[in-house]
Design a protein around this motif. Structure first.
Motif, PDB file in Angstrom:
ATOM      1  N   ILE A  45      32.945  52.581  30.578  1.00 14.63           N
ATOM      2  CA  ILE A  45      34.395  52.775  30.760  1.00 14.63           C
ATOM      3  C   ILE A  45      35.066  51.574  31.433  1.00 14.63           C
ATOM      4  CG2 ILE A  45      34.209  55.268  30.797  1.00 14.63           C
ATOM      5  CD1 ILE A  45      34.303  55.236  33.778  1.00 14.63           C
ATOM      6  N   GLY A  46      34.272  50.742  32.089  1.00 13.61           N
ATOM      7  CA  GLY A  46      34.868  49.600  32.769  1.00 13.61           C
ATOM      8  C   GLY A  46      34.903  49.837  34.277  1.00 13.61           C
ATOM      9  N   THR A  47      35.391  48.869  34.997  1.00 17.43           N
ATOM     10  CA  THR A  47      35.391  49.007  36.460  1.00 17.43           C
ATOM     11  C   THR A  47      36.492  48.124  37.083  1.00 17.43           C
ATOM     12  OG1 THR A  47      33.974  48.857  38.408  1.00 17.43           O
ATOM     13  CG2 THR A  47      33.683  47.145  36.742  1.00 17.43           C
ATOM     14  N   ASN A  48      36.775  48.408  38.357  1.00 16.74           N
ATOM     15  CA  ASN A  48      37.752  47.575  39.075  1.00 16.74           C
ATOM     16  C   ASN A  48      37.034  46.360  39.664  1.00 16.74           C
ATOM     17  OD1 ASN A  48      40.050  49.197  38.681  1.00 16.74           O
ATOM     18  ND2 ASN A  48      39.393  50.588  40.307  1.00 16.74           N
ATOM     19  N   VAL A  49      37.596  45.269  39.450  1.00 14.63           N
ATOM     20  CA  VAL A  49      36.978  44.047  39.989  1.00 14.63           C
ATOM     21  C   VAL A  49      38.010  43.295  40.840  1.00 14.63           C
ATOM     22  CG1 VAL A  49      35.307  43.768  38.126  1.00 14.63           C
ATOM     23  CG2 VAL A  49      37.591  42.772  37.892  1.00 14.63           C
ATOM     24  N   LEU A  50      37.471  42.563  41.820  1.00 10.43           N
ATOM     25  CA  LEU A  50      38.328  41.768  42.712  1.00 10.43           C
ATOM     26  C   LEU A  50      38.552  40.419  42.063  1.00 10.43           C
ATOM     27  CD1 LEU A  50      39.620  42.060  45.542  1.00 10.43           C
ATOM     28  CD2 LEU A  50      37.578  40.899  46.453  1.00 10.43           C
ATOM     29  N   MET A  51      39.812  40.084  41.883  1.00  9.21           N
ATOM     30  CA  MET A  51      40.128  38.861  41.145  1.00  9.21           C
ATOM     31  C   MET A  51      40.964  37.918  42.038  1.00  9.21           C
ATOM     32  SD  MET A  51      38.964  39.288  37.987  1.00  9.21           S
ATOM     33  CE  MET A  51      39.978  38.304  36.886  1.00  9.21           C
ATOM     34  N   LYS A  52      40.728  36.651  41.874  1.00  9.56           N
ATOM     35  CA  LYS A  52      41.542  35.647  42.581  1.00  9.56           C
ATOM     36  C   LYS A  52      42.575  35.100  41.619  1.00  9.56           C
ATOM     37  CE  LYS A  52      38.827  33.682  46.330  1.00  9.56           C
ATOM     38  NZ  LYS A  52      38.210  32.444  46.843  1.00  9.56           N
ATOM     39  N   ASP A  53      43.806  35.087  42.114  1.00  8.86           N
ATOM     40  CA  ASP A  53      44.836  34.549  41.228  1.00  8.86           C
ATOM     41  C   ASP A  53      44.992  33.045  41.455  1.00  8.86           C
ATOM     42  OD1 ASP A  53      46.100  34.446  43.665  1.00  8.86           O
ATOM     43  OD2 ASP A  53      47.419  36.159  43.257  1.00  8.86           O
ATOM     44  N   ASP A  54      45.939  32.457  40.771  1.00  7.09           N
ATOM     45  CA  ASP A  54      46.120  31.003  40.866  1.00  7.09           C
ATOM     46  C   ASP A  54      46.624  30.575  42.244  1.00  7.09           C
ATOM     47  OD1 ASP A  54      45.312  30.897  38.280  1.00  7.09           O
ATOM     48  OD2 ASP A  54      47.361  30.923  37.436  1.00  7.09           O
ATOM     49  N   ALA A  55      47.306  31.485  42.894  1.00  4.86           N
ATOM     50  CA  ALA A  55      47.852  31.151  44.218  1.00  4.86           C
ATOM     51  C   ALA A  55      46.798  31.298  45.301  1.00  4.86           C
ATOM     52  CB  ALA A  55      49.026  32.099  44.522  1.00  4.86           C
ATOM     53  N   GLY A  56      45.644  31.731  44.911  1.00  9.13           N
ATOM     54  CA  GLY A  56      44.564  31.876  45.909  1.00  9.13           C
ATOM     55  C   GLY A  56      44.472  33.268  46.474  1.00  9.13           C
TER      56      GLY A  56
END
Lengths: 491, 328
Positions: free
Chosen positions: B91-102
């Protein structure tokens, strides 16, 4: 007319067709079974049980008709008949679905109804419910003909025996004899009886009949004949009780005599039939008793007597027993079968004791009149018998004529009685009197000791011998007779 | 295309039938045989259900489904079920992502379930926990992760395969999971003619090229036609009778002792819906007894749980359904 009305109209046609087919199927199926059953039953019912009436045929036809009518009764609805049509024609529920959803707000309603209407234009009710004849149906007309032939024709499959032919002859002869008796009177009942005997005789000679059915029919006619004889006798009694002028009396007496003659002749016919067909008097008495129940007065059976007869007693009596009782009655001996009433008579009245033949208790009060049994077909003959009453001590009834015997009595007492005073008689056989004796329907236990009866007779005898003037030499004859029958001792 | 109360025209039904036949023909280019199987998978798709396809290895189950996905023009994904597969892998999962602004943010990474044709290959090799990850997706057409529900795109169909002979290292599907499947389809061996054609087709130089014949709108439009198909009262009652007869407490026949649990109302829904599709593809506007009879086998066979006596005597649900259909 809406599309749904058209469908409903088609459903109506289907219902009519289905009911018609069902009715036809019902009548064909039942007819086949009924005709086979009727044909198989015809032979035994007609020839062994003597069933002549075509009523069973009518019953079968009625049953078939009812099944046909039943076929038209049904609870078919438009929906059910359309469902059945779908199934029979392989329409995959198109008609029933159209009937259910054809006028609903279902998006498919127009399509469904349109298709259903196209279908009913091509389908005929006769195609949905066709008339299908099974393999057995062609045999139905043949079976119908066979059944009618077996029931309606006089054709006999069985050989008619010589005995049956002889019986037929006897019945035809009886018919002629009845006609001959009735030739002067033209009595309608007798004419009918003669016709019935003639028909029965012809029927018996025409085709096979079993003994049981012959006996039954003859017995039926014999009972009718006996009833007629009794009626003739009763008419005589009624006329005798009237007060008439001399001319009328002569005429009435002639008529009475004529009736009696007819009764005698019919009685002879009946007697010969009874001998031929082994009809027992008990059987006749049983029916006579029933008829006499309502009668009162002269010749009628008392209720007490009737109540003593056990049910079915008419069948218990055998001809042998009847003949025994008749013989004993003729000899004047105290009949055990009769002493149920007679025993009481012995105490009540000496005049009724040991009355032969007719002393069966039916008319204990009528010994003097001589018309003791007006219902009897042998009324006249019994009257003759009644003239001789051994129960009464000899001489007692002759007191009025005692004057004629007085000189002989005096001579006997004085010892002057000589050979010349003997009465010469002819030694020859006496006249035989035929009489028909009715036996009691059952044998009752004796109410008196045998020896009491013997002693009673002995006393009667001794007093009679002492009292009466007997022809010389006859005392020993009489004594020997009573010695022989054991009433007297050697001493 | 049309609203539900709008009158359906003959052309609509005709179009439905034509589209259906085209799909079948196109798929049949790459899949030899299995005509009934293919038809039933399409019925499943149009009725909005999922199919469990059972057959021994090598019969072309996976190939059939992949081909179908390609022809239908729908998003397709494939999951190979293994014992170590986790629900998140589906089903997928929540992941912690870094954006371009850091900065960091939690984003939902969609699993393979977010497709329109999901091939769950050898579904019985995964643990029940993982198998159950599909429950919500199959029934509710949504996936909930971290308290957030994510809707799946219509049409959505799960086509699961399982191998009936390999029992080691497998986890039989729980009853609740089985009941979610609209159909259970059995893949039989191809006959001699089909085998010859398979040999010719698969061992040659080139494979047939398949055209995409449908899209999401066409499939959804076809689905709308189905639900309006009328079911006569007696046909509906017949379907109910069949379902009732699968219950062990009813004494319809001598087979009752072989059944531990009978079919649920979902089985009745499956029969009726499948019957509607069968009626339409036959050119009829109403469901008939025959449609229900045909639908009864794939709809009910996985919903009948055999008793010990039934298992011991090698009774199959299909033989029980045979008896029921004959008895009614």
């Amino acid at each position: 007319m809406t599309d749904r009305d058209k469908l409903a109209s088609f459903a109506e046609q289907l219902i009519k067709q289905k009911r018609l087919i069902r009715a036809i199927k019902n009548i064909l199926s039942l007819s086949f079974i009924a005709l086979i059953a009727g044909s198989l039953a015809a032979l035994p019912l007609r020839y062994f049980f003597g069933l002549d009436s075509p009523a069973p045929l009518g019953l079968l036809a009625g049953a078939c008709l009812l099944s046909f009518i039943y076929g038209f009764l049904g609870v078919e609805t438009h929906l059910s008949i359309l469902r059945e049509s779908d199934e029979k024609m392989g329409l995959k529920e198109k008609l029933s679905a159209a009937y259910q959803f054809g006028q609903s707000d279902n998006p498919y309603s127009t399509l469904i109804m349109g298709e259903a209407l196209r279908l009913i234009e091509t389908i005929k009710p006769g195609n949905v419910f066709p008339v299908i004849f099974s393999k057995r149906d062609p045999f139905i007309p043949l079976l119908t003909g066979l059944c009618l032939f077996l029931w309606m024709s006089s054709f006999s499959f069985l050989q008619i025996s010589d005995r049956q032919m002889a019986i037929g002859d006897i019945l035809l002869d009886s018919s002629e004899r009845i006609d001959a008796v009735n030739s002067g009177e033209k009595d309608k009942d007798l004419e009918e009886l003669a016709e019935e005997y003639r028909k029965l005789g012809q029927k018996i000679q025409d085709r096979f009949m079993n003994d049981k059915s012959i006996d039954r029919e003859v017995e039926e006619l014999s009972l009718r004949l006996e009833k007629k004889i009794e009626e003739l006798s009763r008419e005589g009694v009624q006329k005798e009780s009237r007060t008439l002028s001399d001319e009328e009396a002569d005429s009435e007496i002639y008529q009475l005599e004529r009736k009696r003659e007819m009764g005698d002749e019919l009685g002879d016919i009946l007697e010969s039939l009874m001998k031929t067909f082994s009809l027992t008097p008990d059987m006749r008495l049983g029916s006579s008793v029933e008829r006499r129940d309502g009668m009162s007065g002269e010749g009628g059976l008392s209720e007490e007597r009737n109540s003593e007869s056990p049910p079915g007693s008419a069948e218990e009596g055998t001809p042998a027993e009847d003949s025994e009782s008749s013989d004993s009655a003729r000899t004047g001996a105290p009949d055990k079968g009769e002493t149920g009433e007679q025993g009481e008579d012995l105490q009540d009245s000496d005049s009724s004791q040991g009355k032969p033949g007719k002393s069966d208790g039916l008319e204990k009060d009528n010994s003097k009149s001589g018309n003791t049994d007006p219902l009897s077909p042998f009324f006249d003959k019994e009257e003759k018998i009644s003239d001789f009453d051994p129960a009464s001590p000899p001489g007692e009834e002759m007191t009025e004529d005692m004057g004629d015997f007085q000189p002989f009595r005096e001579k006997k007492e004085s010892g002057e009685f000589g050979e010349e005073d003997n009465i010469r008689g002819d030694l020859r056989e006496g006249e035989q009197i035929k009489s028909f004796i009715r036996a009691l329907p059952h044998i009752v236990e004796p109410t008196k000791e045998e020896m009491d009866i013997i002693h009673f007779y002995r006393n009667q005898l001794e007093s009679a011998i002492d009292r009466e003037i007997l022809p010389p030499g006859y005392e020993s004859v009489i004594r020997d007779y009573f010695l022989a029958i054991g009433v007297l001792n050697d001493e | 295309m049309m609203n539900e109360t709008a009158e359906i025209k003959k052309e609509d039904v005709q179009s439905f039938i034509e589209n259906f036949e085209k799909l079948k023909e196109e798929i049949s280019k790459a899949v030899i045989g299995h005509s009934d199987l293919l038809e039933n998978i399409l019925v499943c798709l149009l009725a909005g259900g999922h199919a469990l396809i059972e057959g021994v290895p090598g019969l072309g189950k996976t190939h059939l489904i992949k081909t179908m996905g390609a022809v239908l023009g729908l998003k397709m994904s494939r999951i190979q079920f293994t014992p170590d597969l986790m629900p998140a892998d589906i089903i997928g999962t929540n992941v912690l992502m870094k954006d371009d602004a850091g900065g960091t943010s939690i984003r939902f990474s969609r699993g393979p379930v977010f497709s329109q044709v999901l091939l769950a290959d050898e579904i019985n090799r995964a643990t029940p926990k993982t198998q159950s990850a599909l429950l919500e997706a199959m029934q509710e057409r949504q996936v909930t992760v971290g308290g957030v529900s994510h809707m799946l795109e219509e049409p959505f169909i799960v086509l699961a395969t399982q191998n009936p002979i390999e029992m080691e290292g497998t986890y039989p599907l729980p009853e609740a999971q089985l009941d979610r499947f609209f159909f259970k389809l059995i893949v039989n061996y191809p006959d001699s003619g089909e085998l010859g054609r398979i040999a010719e087709l698969t061992t040659g130089v080139s494979m047939p090229e398949l055209d995409v014949l449908s899209d999401m709108d066409m499939i959804n439009g076809m689905k709308k036609l189905i639900r309006s198909v009328p079911v006569p009262e007696e046909v509906r009652d017949y379907a109910v009778s069949i379902l009732k007869a699968t219950h062990p407490e009813t004494e319809t026949g001598s087979f009752s002792r072989y059944i531990r649990y009978g079919a649920s109302p979902r089985g009745l829904q499956s029969m009726i819906l499948a019957g509607k599709v069968y009626a339409l593809i036959s050119g009829r506007y109403n469901v008939s007894f025959e449609d229900i009879k045909r639908a009864a086998y794939p709809s009910l066979r996985h919903r009948i749980i055999l008793s010990f006596e039934g298992e011991a005597e090698s009774i199959t649900p299909d033989s029980i359904l045979d008896s029921i259909v004959k008895a009614l």
